[in-house]
Design an enzyme around this catalytic site. Sequence first.
Site, mmCIF file in Angstrom:
data_model
loop_
_atom_site.group_PDB
_atom_site.id
_atom_site.type_symbol
_atom_site.label_atom_id
_atom_site.label_comp_id
_atom_site.label_asym_id
_atom_site.label_seq_id
_atom_site.Cartn_x
_atom_site.Cartn_y
_atom_site.Cartn_z
ATOM 1 N N GLU A 364 -3.160 1.398 13.447
ATOM 2 C CA GLU A 364 -3.565 0.416 14.445
ATOM 3 C C GLU A 364 -5.011 -0.017 14.209
ATOM 4 O OE1 GLU A 364 -1.808 0.340 18.650
ATOM 5 O OE2 GLU A 364 -3.829 1.104 18.990
ATOM 6 N N HIS A 395 11.639 20.555 2.139
ATOM 7 C CA HIS A 395 13.087 20.446 1.992
ATOM 8 C C HIS A 395 13.588 19.077 2.434
ATOM 9 C CE1 HIS A 395 13.577 24.733 1.030
ATOM 10 N NE2 HIS A 395 12.533 24.886 1.832
ATOM 11 N N LYS A 521 3.608 -7.429 23.132
ATOM 12 C CA LYS A 521 3.759 -7.179 24.571
ATOM 13 C C LYS A 521 3.949 -8.493 25.326
ATOM 14 C CE LYS A 521 -0.006 -4.624 25.086
ATOM 15 N NZ LYS A 521 -1.008 -3.708 25.686
#
EC number: 5.3.1.9
Length: 556
Positions: A364, A395, A521
Amino acid sequence: MNSPLPDITATDEWSALKDNAKSIESTTLRDLFANDQDRAKNLSFSVADLHVDLSKNLINDDTLTALIALAKKADLEDHREAMFSGRHINSTEDRAVLHTALRLPAEESLHVDEQNVAADVHDVLARMRDFAHALRSGEWLGVTGHTIKTVVNIGIGGSDLGPAMTTQALRSFATAGISGRFVSNVDPADFTSKVADLDPAETLFVVASKTFTTQETLANAHAARRWFLDSLHLEDGTDEANDAIAKHFVAVSTNAEKVSEFGIDTNNMFGFWDWVGGRYSVDSAIGLSLMAVVGPQNFMSFLEGFHAVDEHFRNTPLEKNVPVLMGLLGVWYDDFLGAQSHAVLPYSQDLARFPAYLQQLTMESNGKSVRIDGTPVTAPTGEIYWGEPGTNGQHAFFQLLHQGTQLVPADFIGFATPNDDLPTADGTGSMHDLLMSNFFAQTKVLAFGKTADEITAEGVDPSIVPHKVMPGNRPTTTILAPALTPSVLGQLIALYEHIVFTEGTIWSINSFDQWGVELGKKQAGELLPAVTGEKGVDTGDASTDSLISWYRENRK
């Protein structure tokens, strides 16, 4: 009209690094260590409690000299002082950037815009301490007379990732019987799953939103209000309900009017300031839930850890300045060696959320394509941060790190003494030692690999040899600390904060705004009536119209 910023990529310092990159690409870490017996010693540094080994990075002395020259060309030292002194370096929002003031000792002062911000910080800290003491001592009682056993933080982004990560990381320091839970996603499953087994009479909600208008946070806050009142069979709007809300909800915000409208007593509102960005705010009042869980003393130790690294970053010469060197390495890999991502691999289950926290902090901040003067950047910026705790990652994705075609610099974080340990299967060893043997093995193999000759000498079938070759030359930074304590956690966070600042300064970008987040937003708010069916589907593009139409047809 101001003249455009100088182009850092057009400088002699940048050219020197391009030339050095060609040299580095033709050598190996095996050669670099063989030619310098003191390499590990010379490239290991201390910052507060952290031991940082940079020796397994793809650099030589000329690389470091050229990177330091680049930092000086970019006026890193002047920009650093501008931040610490409170100049408005967040140019697009005309704000100071003062997360470092959040951890100044009480005896220090810092005047910015004619206000002693250090005094303001400690006023809020004092109120936070009083609140945490009341919760932890049992003085604060819920509406039924029960003590609080669970604090649920409702926030998103920096108002969630920081408290959630740190509370998990410091779980060993939660000794007062108060646990923390965290709700962020507007997906209802997040809220319902987090409160499913809670007793509302013993639950307190911290609603964290600077403006108290954040869509996701307010949606969850109202869901919490309904759940709380319904569970206690209280009718919303009655005096009894209002009294209950006041005893079970507090706010971290600066909007007293909205907080009061919600029903939260403004005496239980804890503020912070415009000069604190969300992703830099865990050591502000946003950390209220953390303080409630681990206690004021541990929280103050957390702040002291931040401050120790702040002092190192501000006062240490660039050549020995750990966050500066690590930030310059980020630029080196991103812009000169073609890396596009950066792995963070904590060998501590308690730091499981640390990579996600760093994703917001780094991506950000430095995911920008224009410089502070509005002109396009002239080099790649930002890195994709990702990771998982060891040994789980071994793994899952370490195969790509070892033998893939991508260059992925990696930070390995480990601790000498665990907060938990168990014996190995035979009862004679330590599981933590087993964990750390994997830690050291991975950085060794990534650096030095295994050649075809070495594999052939073991008698391996020649047809299999190419598949087993480990090319090595995969860069890593190793960060070790005595133990994962509140102070050490603060040190780790501050280290990466200043890495971000260093990179952003080299790239001439504003690491402290986030307009890409803001537009999303705004668009969500504009699309909501179409999604809910309150208005027709006409969003301005055929793809979005089609997708929303499909959603509405299939919504049950």
